[in-house]
Each structure stands twice: as C-alpha cells, then as structure tokens.
Design a protein around this motif. Structure first.
Motif, PDB file in Angstrom:
ATOM      1  N   GLN A 212       0.804  -1.216   0.000  1.00 28.26           N
ATOM      2  CA  GLN A 212       0.000   0.000   0.000  1.00 28.26           C
ATOM      3  C   GLN A 212       0.840   1.269   0.000  1.00 28.26           C
ATOM      4  O   GLN A 212       0.296   2.371   0.009  1.00 28.26           O
ATOM      5  CB  GLN A 212      -0.932   0.003   1.216  1.00 28.26           C
ATOM      6  N   GLY A 213       2.160   1.120  -0.012  1.00 22.74           N
ATOM      7  CA  GLY A 213       3.024   2.292  -0.040  1.00 22.74           C
ATOM      8  C   GLY A 213       3.093   3.051   1.274  1.00 22.74           C
ATOM      9  O   GLY A 213       3.518   4.204   1.306  1.00 22.74           O
ATOM     10  N   ARG A 214       2.757   2.396   2.362  1.00 22.34           N
ATOM     11  CA  ARG A 214       2.780   3.033   3.692  1.00 22.34           C
ATOM     12  C   ARG A 214       4.159   2.786   4.318  1.00 22.34           C
ATOM     13  O   ARG A 214       4.291   2.130   5.343  1.00 22.34           O
ATOM     14  CB  ARG A 214       1.659   2.478   4.552  1.00 22.34           C
ATOM     15  N   VAL A 215       5.171   3.327   3.676  1.00 21.52           N
ATOM     16  CA  VAL A 215       6.536   2.932   4.007  1.00 21.52           C
ATOM     17  C   VAL A 215       6.985   3.459   5.369  1.00 21.52           C
ATOM     18  O   VAL A 215       7.672   2.758   6.112  1.00 21.52           O
ATOM     19  CB  VAL A 215       7.512   3.353   2.890  1.00 21.52           C
ATOM     20  N   GLY A 216       6.614   4.695   5.706  1.00 22.23           N
ATOM     21  CA  GLY A 216       6.983   5.215   7.010  1.00 22.23           C
ATOM     22  C   GLY A 216       6.343   4.426   8.132  1.00 22.23           C
ATOM     23  O   GLY A 216       6.996   4.085   9.132  1.00 22.23           O
ATOM     24  N   GLN A 217       5.068   4.090   7.965  1.00 24.22           N
ATOM     25  CA  GLN A 217       4.382   3.259   8.947  1.00 24.22           C
ATOM     26  C   GLN A 217       5.007   1.879   9.037  1.00 24.22           C
ATOM     27  O   GLN A 217       5.138   1.309  10.121  1.00 24.22           O
ATOM     28  CB  GLN A 217       2.906   3.114   8.564  1.00 24.22           C
ATOM     29  N   GLY A 218       5.373   1.341   7.880  1.00 24.48           N
ATOM     30  CA  GLY A 218       5.960   0.004   7.858  1.00 24.48           C
ATOM     31  C   GLY A 218       7.253  -0.064   8.630  1.00 24.48           C
ATOM     32  O   GLY A 218       7.483  -0.989   9.423  1.00 24.48           O
ATOM     33  N   LEU A 219       8.127   0.924   8.417  1.00 18.66           N
ATOM     34  CA  LEU A 219       9.393   0.940   9.138  1.00 18.66           C
ATOM     35  C   LEU A 219       9.149   1.117  10.635  1.00 18.66           C
ATOM     36  O   LEU A 219       9.771   0.439  11.463  1.00 18.66           O
ATOM     37  CB  LEU A 219      10.278   2.063   8.600  1.00 18.66           C
ATOM     38  N   GLY A 220       8.213   1.987  10.985  1.00 21.12           N
ATOM     39  CA  GLY A 220       7.898   2.189  12.388  1.00 21.12           C
ATOM     40  C   GLY A 220       7.315   0.944  13.043  1.00 21.12           C
ATOM     41  O   GLY A 220       7.635   0.615  14.196  1.00 21.12           O
ATOM     42  N   TRP A 221       6.458   0.235  12.312  1.00 21.92           N
ATOM     43  CA  TRP A 221       5.840  -0.989  12.814  1.00 21.92           C
ATOM     44  C   TRP A 221       6.898  -2.037  13.170  1.00 21.92           C
ATOM     45  O   TRP A 221       6.896  -2.605  14.267  1.00 21.92           O
ATOM     46  CB  TRP A 221       4.878  -1.525  11.755  1.00 21.92           C
ATOM     47  N   LEU A 222       7.831  -2.269  12.256  1.00 18.44           N
ATOM     48  CA  LEU A 222       8.855  -3.282  12.502  1.00 18.44           C
ATOM     49  C   LEU A 222       9.866  -2.817  13.545  1.00 18.44           C
ATOM     50  O   LEU A 222      10.339  -3.621  14.364  1.00 18.44           O
ATOM     51  CB  LEU A 222       9.552  -3.650  11.196  1.00 18.44           C
ATOM     52  N   ASP A 223      10.207  -1.534  13.524  1.00 17.66           N
ATOM     53  CA  ASP A 223      11.124  -1.021  14.542  1.00 17.66           C
ATOM     54  C   ASP A 223      10.531  -1.178  15.946  1.00 17.66           C
ATOM     55  O   ASP A 223      11.256  -1.431  16.917  1.00 17.66           O
ATOM     56  CB  ASP A 223      11.439   0.450  14.283  1.00 17.66           C
ATOM     57  N   HIS A 224       9.219  -1.043  16.033  1.00 16.60           N
ATOM     58  CA  HIS A 224       8.529  -1.172  17.310  1.00 16.60           C
ATOM     59  C   HIS A 224       8.582  -2.604  17.844  1.00 16.60           C
ATOM     60  O   HIS A 224       8.574  -2.815  19.067  1.00 16.60           O
ATOM     61  CB  HIS A 224       7.076  -0.721  17.143  1.00 16.60           C
ATOM     62  N   LEU A 225       8.649  -3.576  16.949  1.00 19.67           N
ATOM     63  CA  LEU A 225       8.561  -4.982  17.357  1.00 19.67           C
ATOM     64  C   LEU A 225       9.901  -5.715  17.382  1.00 19.67           C
ATOM     65  O   LEU A 225      10.008  -6.801  17.944  1.00 19.67           O
ATOM     66  CB  LEU A 225       7.613  -5.734  16.411  1.00 19.67           C
ATOM     67  N   LYS A 226      10.934  -5.149  16.772  1.00 20.61           N
ATOM     68  CA  LYS A 226      12.171  -5.901  16.550  1.00 20.61           C
ATOM     69  C   LYS A 226      12.843  -6.357  17.838  1.00 20.61           C
ATOM     70  O   LYS A 226      13.560  -7.371  17.838  1.00 20.61           O
ATOM     71  CB  LYS A 226      13.145  -5.080  15.704  1.00 20.61           C
ATOM     72  N   SER A 227      12.624  -5.659  18.940  1.00 15.66           N
ATOM     73  CA  SER A 227      13.262  -6.065  20.197  1.00 15.66           C
ATOM     74  C   SER A 227      12.686  -7.365  20.738  1.00 15.66           C
ATOM     75  O   SER A 227      13.250  -7.957  21.671  1.00 15.66           O
ATOM     76  CB  SER A 227      13.113  -4.961  21.249  1.00 15.66           C
ATOM     77  N   ASP A 228      11.581  -7.834  20.161  1.00 16.47           N
ATOM     78  CA  ASP A 228      10.938  -9.068  20.627  1.00 16.47           C
ATOM     79  C   ASP A 228      11.380 -10.294  19.831  1.00 16.47           C
ATOM     80  O   ASP A 228      10.811 -11.373  20.011  1.00 16.47           O
ATOM     81  CB  ASP A 228       9.417  -8.932  20.527  1.00 16.47           C
ATOM     82  N   TRP A 229      12.379 -10.161  18.978  1.00 17.29           N
ATOM     83  CA  TRP A 229      12.747 -11.260  18.092  1.00 17.29           C
ATOM     84  C   TRP A 229      13.992 -12.016  18.552  1.00 17.29           C
ATOM     85  O   TRP A 229      14.560 -12.800  17.784  1.00 17.29           O
ATOM     86  CB  TRP A 229      12.990 -10.731  16.676  1.00 17.29           C
ATOM     87  N   ASP A 230      14.426 -11.836  19.783  1.00 18.69           N
ATOM     88  CA  ASP A 230      15.667 -12.488  20.230  1.00 18.69           C
ATOM     89  C   ASP A 230      15.591 -14.010  20.128  1.00 18.69           C
ATOM     90  O   ASP A 230      16.584 -14.665  19.816  1.00 18.69           O
ATOM     91  CB  ASP A 230      15.981 -12.087  21.673  1.00 18.69           C
ATOM     92  N   GLY A 231      14.435 -14.600  20.406  1.00 20.79           N
ATOM     93  CA  GLY A 231      14.321 -16.050  20.360  1.00 20.79           C
ATOM     94  C   GLY A 231      13.921 -16.598  19.008  1.00 20.79           C
ATOM     95  O   GLY A 231      13.662 -17.801  18.871  1.00 20.79           O
TER      96      GLY A 231
END
Length: 443
Positions: A212-231
């Motif tokens: 959908q071209g929501r690139v700023g939201q997309g980067l923010g969405w993943l940046d918000h969650l990336k700290s939960d991917w350690d396992g």
C-alpha cells in the motif's frame, strides 16, 4: 501402540502422553519460528523413537532447509514413517501426513498440498498440516490456495485453541498475498496482540504496508517490534530485510545499508532465505547507485556451494544473481548446467518451473551483469507473467520487475519501459522506484 490425544483434540499414535506433549510444543515452536525447534524434536524422540507424527514433523522440518543433505534425511524420515505405518498402527491423519511428505520428498509440491488439504477437511485443527500446506502453496505462487487452505479450517478454531494466534498470522499473510489488504492487517494485528514475538504475523502486516506504499508506517511498525525477536531463528533476518526495503523506499540509502550490515547478513546467515535476502537487497541498492564494496563475495561463496541444488527455483534465481554480481562466471555456468541436467531427466515441480521461467530469470540476471540489457529484456519480458511460479511474495518477486524495467531503459526500449512503469504506478501510485524511472523517461 496406544492412542493419545494432542493439544488440539486429535488422536495421535504414541508410546506415551509425554511424547505427544513434547511434539505439540515443537509444532508451536515451529509456528513461532523459534531457535529451539531442533532441541524440542530431540526430546520428542527420547520419549518415543518411533512416533509417527514425530517422524512426519521431522521430515517436514528437514525439507524446509532445501538442501540436498537435508532432503536425503527427510526422505529417510518418510521411509521410516512408511515402515512404521505398514506395521499396522497409525491413524488416517498420520497416513495423510505420510502421503504429503512422500509427495514433497519426490518434488511434487502440488501433490503434497493436496494431501495436507485433504486431511485438514476431516482434521481442521491439524496446525502442522495447515502451516505446511500454506508454505508449499507459497512456493507454488498460489496465494488463493494459501488463503483457501486456512479459510476452510477456521470454523473449527477459537481463541482458546493452542496456536490460534499463529494461525491468524498465517491467514493474514495469505490474505495479503491474495490482495485482501484490510482483512490481512486486522488478522495480523490480532496475532501480534496475542503474541508480540510472532514474527510471521509482524511480517504479514509489513507486507500490507509495503503493497500500500505506507513505508513510514511500515518501518515504524517493525522497529517497534524488533526487540521481541531475540528467540526467533534466522527468519528475523527476513523481517529486517523488510525494514531495509522501507528505508530504501524512503530514500534513506545509508540506513538501508546499515540494516543490511547489522541485521540482514550476520554471522549466522547461511540459509537460502538469507542468500535471497542479501542478494535482492544488494541488487536493489546498486540499482540506486550505492557502492556495496566487497559485500557480494560471501553471498556468492554460499551460492557457489549450492549451485547444483534444485529444491526451489526461487533459491536458484537468487544464487545466480549473487554469482553474476560477483563475477563468478564458472560457478554460474555450473549452476545452469546442473539445472538443465535436472530439467532433462526429471518431471518434478522444480523442473517444470525451471523450464517455465527459471531459465529466463537466471539468463536475464547474467545478461544484465554482462552489459547486455537487451538480452535480459528478450529473456524476461515473455515470461514475466509466469515469474509467480517460482513462489515467494509479491515483494520478493518485485526484484525481477525492477530488473526488467531497468534493462528496458538501459537498452533504450522506451516504449516498453514506459508501459511497464505505467502499470507499476497504477498498482503502487507513490512508489519511489516507479516515480524515479518515470522521471528518467520524461527527461
């Protein structure tokens, strides 16, 4: 052998309840893409060395590596399962898993999907079968099939069922690939509310934002969650790849390269998906004029090691791009020879897809790097509607659309390039790549 009941209420042949409980945990770990799947499977076999569903799961997990060594091990698991069921024990569901695994081992992805989907009609809470059917529909380039496989089972699920969130995340991705973006985002967000570590659901929502071209939201969405991917196992590299794509689309080329170095190509990279993440990101960066230095070399090293494999044309296409980009002409010739030899002697899914479009993809990548963009256009343009057959997502296959557009521009085929860019911008009006190439055509 006694029958036990698993976490989803399904009859399971096993020596004891402990083995079933441990397998349930391993299946949930697989759905969550956790690093401890292998360790969990070892404990299952400690409790019951001959458990049919454990052999089916083991074979499937081995197949996912898409290497010759692991394929051979998966075939051994399928044979062990066959022998185990031939002894007279086993449920109808377990026999269905054997049919599916045997087809997958034989390279018949469509046959494997039909077997899993048939057994989920009577066993709609078989989470492993639902996930495996979706995975293989994905690599058949069949988003409607991905969606339907899960949709037919939804009536049997509720929030109290183990893995419900994982199923919603899987359904979200299928909906996105089938173009149902609004529904996909709702399901994906629901899955994240259940479990923030569900990287598959996180990436499903990122795909919606990408399309959908929501690139700023997309980067923010993943940046918000990336700290939960350690396992999370190496699939987190792919989630970071999406972060890099968003940065690239925002014009933040330095950030995209930084994400590549820190999170996409790391010391644990080595899977075919790692190679495809890295190759496709570096190729895109170079399209934008970024000097990537010697970063191609380690990717090409891995690609050369696997040049003769033929598990997925999707993987082979990216191996070829890495080899072409790093100037590994001999290895690229070896890759092509191996695939042609297989296609001449086999009639499996790989051979069919190679002949339909894989050969052209590899040739186009080679031609671009050899300074022959016209040759790339001649190869790729006639098969562009068949590229979906290699599997992968719309976002992943976009690499080849970009390649074709740039090759047409480089060969001064302006009419074709204009048509392709027009089509692209109709689908994705704000797309940076499309707007940039339109500007070049207008200049």
């Amino acid at each position: 052998m006694p029958i036990e009941i698993d976490a989803w209420g399904q009859e399971t042949t096993a020596a004891n309840a402990l083995a079933v409980e441990r397998l349930d945990g391993a299946i949930l770990a697989y759905c969550g893409m956790r690093t401890d799947i292998g360790d969990r499977m070892k404990t299952v076999f400690e409790a019951d060395p001959e458990m049919p569903m454990a052999l089916a799961a083991k074979g499937a997990f081995l197949k996912m590596f898409a290497t010759e060594k692991m394929d051979a091990a998966a075939a051994k698991s399928a044979e062990q399962l066959r022998e185990r069921l031939a002894a007279g024990d086993g449920t109808t569901r377990e026999r269905g898993h054997l049919d599916a695994l045997a087809a997958w081992v034989a390279g018949d992805l469509e046959g494997a999907c039909r077997a899993w989907e048939a057994l989920t009609i009577d066993h709609p809470r078989d989470l492993l079968a639902l996930k495996l059917a979706q995975l293989n529909r994905f690599y058949l380039g069949d988003p409607a099939g991905m969606r339907g496989a899960i949709a037919r089972a939804l009536y049997a699920w509720d929030e109290d069922a183990p893995g419900y969130g994982y199923l919603m995340g899987s359904y979200a991705f299928a909906l996105e690939e089938d173009g149902a973006y609004h529904e996909a985002e709702l399901k994906g967000r629901e899955a994240i509310e259940i479990d923030r570590t569900d990287v598959w659901a996180a990436h499903a929502v990122a795909h919606v934002m990408e399309m959908q071209g929501r690139v700023g939201q997309g980067l923010g969405w993943l940046d918000h969650l990336k700290s939960d991917w350690d396992g999370v196992h190496n699939f987190k590299h792919h989630a970071h790849w999406h972060r890099a794509l968003f940065a690239l689309e925002l014009g933040r080329l330095d950030q995209a390269l930084e994400i590549y170095d820190q999170d996409v190509w790391t010391e644990i990279a080595g899977d075919y998906l790692d190679v495809s993440n890295a190759a496709s990101l570096l190729w895109r960066l170079e399209e934008e004029g970024v000097a990537v230095g010697d970063r191609w070399a380690p990717i090409a090293d891995l690609a050369a090691e696997r040049a003769a494999e033929h598990a997925l044309v999707f993987a082979t296409g990216h191996f070829a791009m890495a080899l072409a980009a790093d100037g590994r002409g001999d290895d690229l010739e070896r890759l092509k020879h191996a695939q042609e030899a297989h296609a001449c002697t086999a009639d499996d899914t790989y051979a069919q897809v190679w002949q339909a479009c894989g050969r052209a993809l590899v040739g186009a990548a080679e031609a671009v790097r050899a300074g022959r963009p016209g040759r790339a256009v001649d190869l790729l343009a006639p098969v562009r509607d068949r590229v979906r057959l290699i599997g992968g997502s719309w976002a992943q296959r976009d690499l080849f659309e970009r390649l074709l557009i740039d090759a047409a521009l480089a060969d001064d085929r302006r009419t074709l390039a204009r048509a392709l860019v027009s089509e692209r911008l109709e689908r994705r009006p704000g797309n940076r790549f499309g707007r940039d190439r339109l500007g070049r055509l207008s200049g």
